[in-house]
Design a protein around this motif. Structure first.
Motif, short mmCIF file in Angstrom:
data_model
loop_
_atom_site.label_atom_id
_atom_site.label_comp_id
_atom_site.label_asym_id
_atom_site.label_seq_id
_atom_site.Cartn_x
_atom_site.Cartn_y
_atom_site.Cartn_z
N UNK A 7 14.40 -12.00 -7.96
CA UNK A 7 13.58 -11.71 -6.78
C UNK A 7 13.98 -12.52 -5.56
N UNK A 8 14.71 -13.65 -5.77
CA UNK A 8 15.12 -14.44 -4.60
C UNK A 8 16.60 -14.30 -4.27
N UNK A 9 17.25 -13.32 -4.85
CA UNK A 9 18.66 -13.08 -4.49
C UNK A 9 18.72 -12.73 -3.00
N UNK A 10 19.83 -13.07 -2.36
CA UNK A 10 19.93 -12.76 -0.92
C UNK A 10 20.21 -11.28 -0.69
N UNK A 11 19.37 -10.42 -1.27
CA UNK A 11 19.54 -8.97 -1.13
C UNK A 11 18.30 -8.38 -0.49
N UNK A 12 17.66 -9.19 0.38
CA UNK A 12 16.37 -8.77 0.94
C UNK A 12 16.49 -8.27 2.38
N UNK A 13 17.68 -7.73 2.70
CA UNK A 13 17.89 -7.30 4.08
C UNK A 13 18.23 -5.82 4.20
N UNK A 14 17.96 -5.26 5.38
CA UNK A 14 18.44 -3.92 5.72
C UNK A 14 19.58 -4.09 6.69
N UNK A 15 20.66 -3.34 6.46
CA UNK A 15 21.81 -3.45 7.37
C UNK A 15 22.20 -2.07 7.84
N UNK A 16 22.49 -1.99 9.13
CA UNK A 16 23.08 -0.75 9.64
C UNK A 16 24.52 -0.70 9.19
N UNK A 17 24.98 0.43 8.70
CA UNK A 17 26.37 0.56 8.28
C UNK A 17 27.20 1.06 9.46
N UNK A 18 28.50 0.71 9.48
CA UNK A 18 29.36 1.11 10.61
C UNK A 18 29.33 2.62 10.86
N UNK A 19 29.16 3.42 9.78
CA UNK A 19 29.18 4.87 9.97
C UNK A 19 27.84 5.44 10.44
N UNK A 20 26.83 4.55 10.63
CA UNK A 20 25.53 5.03 11.09
C UNK A 20 24.51 5.16 9.97
N UNK A 21 24.92 4.92 8.74
CA UNK A 21 23.98 4.92 7.62
C UNK A 21 23.24 3.59 7.53
N UNK A 22 22.54 3.39 6.44
CA UNK A 22 21.72 2.19 6.28
C UNK A 22 21.88 1.68 4.85
N UNK A 23 22.00 0.37 4.71
CA UNK A 23 22.05 -0.24 3.39
C UNK A 23 20.77 -1.04 3.18
N UNK A 24 20.07 -0.72 2.10
CA UNK A 24 18.81 -1.40 1.77
C UNK A 24 19.09 -2.31 0.58
N UNK A 25 18.86 -3.61 0.73
CA UNK A 25 19.08 -4.54 -0.37
C UNK A 25 18.08 -4.31 -1.49
N UNK A 26 18.49 -4.67 -2.70
CA UNK A 26 17.67 -4.40 -3.89
C UNK A 26 16.36 -5.16 -3.91
N UNK A 27 16.29 -6.28 -3.20
CA UNK A 27 15.04 -7.06 -3.27
C UNK A 27 14.17 -6.92 -2.02
N UNK A 28 14.53 -5.98 -1.15
CA UNK A 28 13.63 -5.68 -0.03
C UNK A 28 12.30 -5.20 -0.62
N UNK A 29 11.21 -5.78 -0.15
CA UNK A 29 9.91 -5.40 -0.71
C UNK A 29 9.51 -4.01 -0.19
#
Ligand SMILES: Cc1cc2nc3c(=O)[nH]c(=O)nc-3n(C[C@H](O)[C@H](O)[C@H](O)COP(=O)(O)OP(=O)(O)OC[C@H]3O[C@@H](n4cnc5c(N)ncnc54)[C@H](O)[C@@H]3O)c2cc1C
Ligand code: SF4
Ligand code: FES
Ligand code: FES
Lengths: 331, 176
Positions: A52-74
């Motif tokens: 639950x505390x892995x550094x995967x708690x972020x949303x990132x815009x992808x270069x192609x315009x998509x979105x990456x949602x980290x696995x631990x984003x609540x």
């Protein structure tokens, strides 16, 4: 509950290693499903690897315009994120239609995808259940199955997948990022959850020890009109009897892009490929939508006590499709 | 290993005070609060995340303490109903409003309702939408709470006495 080892992982590598070193381990994220099942005696891990505390708690815009949602984003943070609300509203709506404020504050993206069925036989170690104990039989098949599957089930298991979020992600053509002992890979969400066939104990294509690290949302559907509608026994804080997630783009009255997925009907979020094919390139009219959805649901094989789900799902899908289609230009 | 009980030293700051405890990994926050720290405000209703009676704030967010393993919360700041108002101050405005509105009968769900409402008001102020928020409302701006919003946002707290109408009124009273 039996005693277990507890390890807090700081990196995905550390998590995967700790898991591999401890037979009988489970990953722990928010724990809102796992801890519940441990209390019920359904899950009996020897070790919990806390991710639950892995550094995967972020949303990132992808270069192609998509979105990456980290696995631990609540779940609550994902639903509230401006990029999600603006570009993928169906995802925000599906999350907000699930569980409660307290649970969404803790539940994670990865844990939500991997939550287990709410089948009452599965949750009761005193009852037969092929998913919990392969070969013990399916209690629900001839028992209480009002909430169970109408599509894609087998005589071995008639359970449904309970997630709302996963239904929206399926309509959005999301992909799941995995990392495990054999390295990283990416799987289409539509192929991630399984049908029960004769192995209902396997919910997904996840390999032993593999960790979900994130979910990818495609640029192609960013900003497309989309919405989620869910029917349940009470207005809030209840699982779906049936639900529909729709993404729909219409140009000059014709459907140019469509994603349709049902929740509450099957062992996995049900991607309505047949219906999608029947509306793509066609006029965005209620008659076309109805024909397409009926074609999809013609495959339904309701159990004695859940035939109500078929018209319910039909009406939910038609309502959302019609709502998303721009009003036809007046003649 | 076998039947050996596995424990870890865990530090929780509860209502501003640090507590370092050697905790059996199986213990959930609710039981630690009630049994080890004598904080019996948070209640055990269902023990499965289905009623909200155990709601407390963890690092400022409302959570169901019955489903949180205490060991996983090492380093967290927990606020219970007992700690909502600082020493020497009167009751928290929501506690006052619940009293003024007589927003309970047996009172069993009340600490959870109040902690949940505190969390819900903060979420709305931070721009978190709910299922009944207009999807077209601008993202990231505070959400105004009407009765429909309050009812939806508190739907994770059941009241067997059915005090819902007055609970909603009490929350309405404290909306800024
Ligand atoms: C009362 C109640 C009502 C609910 N209502 C709804 C509802 O209406 N709709 C809905 O969709 N959901 C609902 N839920 C379910 C809730 O959404 C899930 O419990 C939650 O999303 C699980 O996330 P978690 O992080 O807590 O997972 P956990 O409980 O921590 O984990 C769940 C599973 O996923 C595994 N896991 C977790 N993270 C990872 C990872 N990164 N990689 C690999 N494995 C992982 C764990 O090992 C475990 O097997 C409800 C739950 C409760 C208790
Ligand atoms: S439906 Fe699936 S989960 Fe439920 S009892 Fe049958 S095998 Fe088990
Ligand atoms: S006791 Fe925790 S939700 Fe009911
Ligand atoms: S006041 Fe009795 S349960 Fe709410």
């Amino acid at each position: 509950m039996r005693s277990f080892d507890y390890v807090r992982a700081r990196t995905p590598e550390e998590a995967v290693e700790a898991f591999a070193a401890r037979p009988g381990a489970r990953y722990l994220a928010g724990g809102t499903n796992l801890v519940d099942l441990m209390k019920l005696g359904v899950e009996r891990p020897t070790a919990l690897i806390d991710v639950s505390r892995l550094p995967l708690d972020r949303l990132e815009k992808l270069p192609d315009g998509g979105l990456r949602v980290g696995a631990t984003v609540r779940n609550s943070d994902l639903a509230a994120h401006p990029l999600v609300r603006d570009r993928y509203p169906v995802l925000s709506q599906a999350l907000l239609a699930g569980a409660s404020g307290q649970l969404r504050n803790v539940a994670t993206t990865g844990g939500n995808l991997l939550q287990r069925t709410r089948c009452g036989y599965f949750q009761d170690p005193g009852k037969p259940c092929n998913k919990r104990e392969p070969g013990s039989g399916c209690g629900a098949l001839k028992g209480v199955h009002r909430d169970h599957a109408v599509l894609g089930h087998s005589p071995h298991c008639v359970a449904t997948h309970p997630s709302d979020m996963a239904v929206a992600l399926t309509a959005l053509d999301a992909r799941v990022e995995l990392y495990g002992p054999e390295g990283a890979r990416t799987v289409d969400l539509t192929d991630f959850h399984r049908l029960p066939e004769n192995h209902p104990e396997r919910d997904t294509e996840l390999r032993p020890g593999e960790l979900i690290t994130g979910v990818l949302l495609p640029a192609a559907l960013a900003g497309a009109p989309s919405a989620y509608r869910k029917a349940r026994d009470r207005a809030s804080y209840a699982f779906a009897l049936a639900s529909a997630a729709v993404v729909l783009r219409v140009a000059d009255g014709m459907v140019t892009q469509v994603g349709l997925a049902f929740g509450g009907l099957a062992h996995r979020p049900w991607r309505a490929r047949v219906a999608e094919a029947a509306v793509l390139g066609e006029a965005a009219t209620p008659a076309v939508f109805a024909g397409a959805v009926d074609l999809e649901l013609a495959a339904a094989r309701p159990l004695p006590d859940n035939a109500y789900k078929v018209p319910l799902a039909r009406n939910l899908a038609l309502d959302v499709l019609t709502r998303l289609a721009p009003a036809p230009a007046s003649l | 290993m076998g039947s050996e009980i596995q424990r870890s030293e865990t530090t929780l700051r509860v209502n501003g005070k640090p507590h370092t405890l050697l905790l059996d990994h199986r213990r959930v926050l609710l039981d630690v609060l009630r049994e080890d720290l004598g904080l019996t405000g948070a209640k055990k209703g269902c023990d499965h995340g289905q009623c909200g009676a155990c709601t407390v704030l963890a690092d400022g967010r409302r959570v169901n303490s019955c489903l949180l393993l205490a060991v996983a919360l090492d380093g967290s700041e927990i606020t219970t109903i007992e700690g909502l108002s600082a020493d020497g101050e009167g009751p928290h405005p929501l506690q006052r409003a619940f009293l003024d509105r007589d927003a309970f009968q047996c009172g069993y769900c009340t600490p959870g309702q109040i902690c949940s409402a505190v969390g819900a008001l903060a979420e709305a102020a931070a721009g978190h939408p709910s299922q009944v928020t207009d999807p077209a409302a601008p993202a990231g701006r505070p959400v105004a709470l009407d009765r429909t919003e309050i009812r939806e946002r508190l739907s994770g707290n059941l009241c067997r006495c059915g005090a819902y109408p007055r609970i909603v009124e009490a929350v309405e009273d404290v909306i800024p």
